[in-house]
Enzyme design. Sequence first.
Site, PDB file in Angstrom:
ATOM      1  N   CYS A 417      -4.178   5.534  -0.742  1.00 37.21           N
ATOM      2  CA  CYS A 417      -4.602   5.662   0.650  1.00 37.21           C
ATOM      3  C   CYS A 417      -6.087   5.387   0.839  1.00 37.21           C
ATOM      4  O   CYS A 417      -6.492   4.801   1.853  1.00 37.21           O
ATOM      5  CB  CYS A 417      -4.238   7.045   1.180  1.00 37.21           C
ATOM      6  SG  CYS A 417      -5.015   8.408   0.288  1.00 37.21           S
ATOM      7  N   HIS A 461      -4.884  12.887   1.892  1.00 33.72           N
ATOM      8  CA  HIS A 461      -4.670  11.577   2.506  1.00 33.72           C
ATOM      9  C   HIS A 461      -5.949  11.135   3.203  1.00 33.72           C
ATOM     10  O   HIS A 461      -6.761  11.969   3.629  1.00 33.72           O
ATOM     11  CB  HIS A 461      -3.515  11.657   3.507  1.00 33.72           C
ATOM     12  CG  HIS A 461      -3.002  10.335   3.959  1.00 33.72           C
ATOM     13  ND1 HIS A 461      -2.575   9.349   3.097  1.00 33.72           N
ATOM     14  CD2 HIS A 461      -2.839   9.814   5.217  1.00 33.72           C
ATOM     15  CE1 HIS A 461      -2.170   8.305   3.784  1.00 33.72           C
ATOM     16  NE2 HIS A 461      -2.327   8.556   5.075  1.00 33.72           N
ATOM     17  N   ASP A 477      -3.334   4.502  10.669  1.00 30.26           N
ATOM     18  CA  ASP A 477      -3.071   4.797   9.260  1.00 30.26           C
ATOM     19  C   ASP A 477      -2.621   3.519   8.565  1.00 30.26           C
ATOM     20  O   ASP A 477      -1.444   3.150   8.628  1.00 30.26           O
ATOM     21  CB  ASP A 477      -2.005   5.878   9.125  1.00 30.26           C
ATOM     22  CG  ASP A 477      -1.891   6.386   7.685  1.00 30.26           C
ATOM     23  OD1 ASP A 477      -2.512   5.780   6.790  1.00 30.26           O
ATOM     24  OD2 ASP A 477      -1.180   7.388   7.467  1.00 30.26           O
TER      25      ASP A 477
END
Length: 676
Positions: A417, A461, A477
């Site tokens: 991520c 994250h 995202d």
Amino acid sequence: MASAREWLPRESLVWIFAAQFVALLPQFTQLPLWIPFAWAFAVYWRLEVFRGRRDLPGRPLKLLITLLAIAGLALSYQHWFALEPMVALLALSFTLKNLELVNRRDAFVSLLLAYFVAATLFVREQTIPFAVYGLLCVVVITAALAAQLGRSSAHPRRALGLSTCLLVQATPLMLLLFVAMPRLGPLWSVPQDTSTGRTGVSDSMAPGDFTRLSRSGKPVLRIAFDGPIPPPEQRYWRGLVYSEFDGRTWRQGFAVDPRNGGRVYWKSGERPLPQVGPRYRYQVIQEASRAPWLFALARPASDSAGVGTTADDRLVKRTPVFNRFAYEVRSWPRGSGGATVPLSSAERRRNLQLPPSGNARTREWMERLRRQGLDASAISAQLLARYNREFTYTLSPPALGTDSVDAFLFDSRQGFCEHFAGSYVFAMRAAGVPARVVAGYQGGEWVSGEEYLLVREYDAHAWAEVWHHGRGWQRVDPTAAVSPERVRDGLESAAGAEFMQDALLPWHRVDILVKLRLQWDRINYRWYQTVVSFDRDRQRDYLLRLLGEISPLRMALLLAVPMAVVLLGLLLWIWRGGQGRKLSPAERLYDKFCRRMARAGLVRSTGETPRDYAQRIIEARPQLAALARRVTDAFERAAYGEDQTAQRALRKLLRWRLVLPGSIQDARHGQAPTEH
């Protein structure tokens, strides 16, 4: 110097050292390594003194040892006025007390210090295992105190039995005081040493940081909702915003981090809130992170003491989170809060900042898109489409070179991520669009039964936020474009075989272990809700439910009634115990002899020994001398020597009354009883 008669016996020393070891054992992993060795050396020296091989250190040697201890503390800790050096100083004083452990007074001082050392366990942890271990410490230290009363009290069964009995008797009073005594805050506060390592999300992000967090299953957040629960794709628990980039590492930067001038609204009402009610209300229990940032959904507000809201929609605490911390939150998701505040010029510059050079290929690509006249939404769409077509989500990405963004976007195309979020924000800034990296946790596991969301370290994250004119900051995202199951189902579903592959025990693959793990977390959650977080507000609510109202009379009754019941129970127990203990067979036979002598006019006095009683019988009735001597001898051998032959002889001696009913009269005339 105490005389040899006053010196502590071997049993007392053994108990003292056992209590010290139990109290210090959990501290050994936190203290500098030389302190446990110093304790072991002090114990060895004191044992050598007991054996007569050494003398206790004199005043010059004690002074030298003290100076060395102070120097060791100064070299081991950067800051003196902090929790860790204070605990180390207490443990060291506790250790050096062994070098002047001479008499019973020194033993009591050492054992009282042991209680304080054991209590420092709860400064760092208030979990169930620590509570159980703290209880064990109290039992052992109290047993060591009991062992100082004499040689007979030092027997392990007797000392531990007395300690346990005292603890059980004190439990009702402890529970009563826990419920009724006012919950006062600390009179002073000692800061903890923040130089030691932290857990969870850090205040900076570089390639590989979040990958390391994915290997840990430690709980981080427990979130209980009062009302609707956000769907999985909306569970973004934001904690930090990274606005500065140096070519490899993202950091919060000046005027973002509250410790470096970032604006924080500490009081309710300082920052205007939407007129409509919040969509989500929830309580977060956050594990210790040794950092001031808290985690919540977007656009949060909190009325919890010591919690403030930053200008970039985050929650922070006045002091670092050194222990579990519970706080209430209300959240208004973006798009439901009315008008958007315009982006200031300073904030625009901060969120467009890039290093003067580096990652040339990404800059050139974004410049071409800008020349095509694409707006922020179109540029973002092209980036996300490329992620979706060409990139792979993995927990084991390859190492990147100096130009990490170029190496990721054009060469490796494999990442976690932080790779996707960092490269996306860099590209959007290169295209002239304000953007920033947001770090926190995403998702969580729903725990039925207790009804809360459990977030673990592997849920860490990173994502992005982009500024859109008229709409404000919008979450993007990039990871979801590559692996939508990461957001929808969690890391385990997205990572597959890579998930926790380095774990020593594959608990996530064994269903029974998963269930046991969740059950243990439920127990910990209930422990925290019931015991650890029993603060002033919870105490007031509980007393209101119990008493109806909090008044001096009702509080007095709450204290007096249970204490009266306990005292009545103790009196009843003492009365029943005073009815007489169960006599042994030899004692019952001797009591029978005493009753017969009483009928003959020779009553045994209270506390009179068998020998004294026999002598009085002989002086008063010489004709009973033989009988008194033989009964007394047989009783002493049976009662104190556990001689079964003597017990049988005693029984035979007492049969004379049954066989010769007139033997008392006969004995008065000089006839001895006959043995049958």
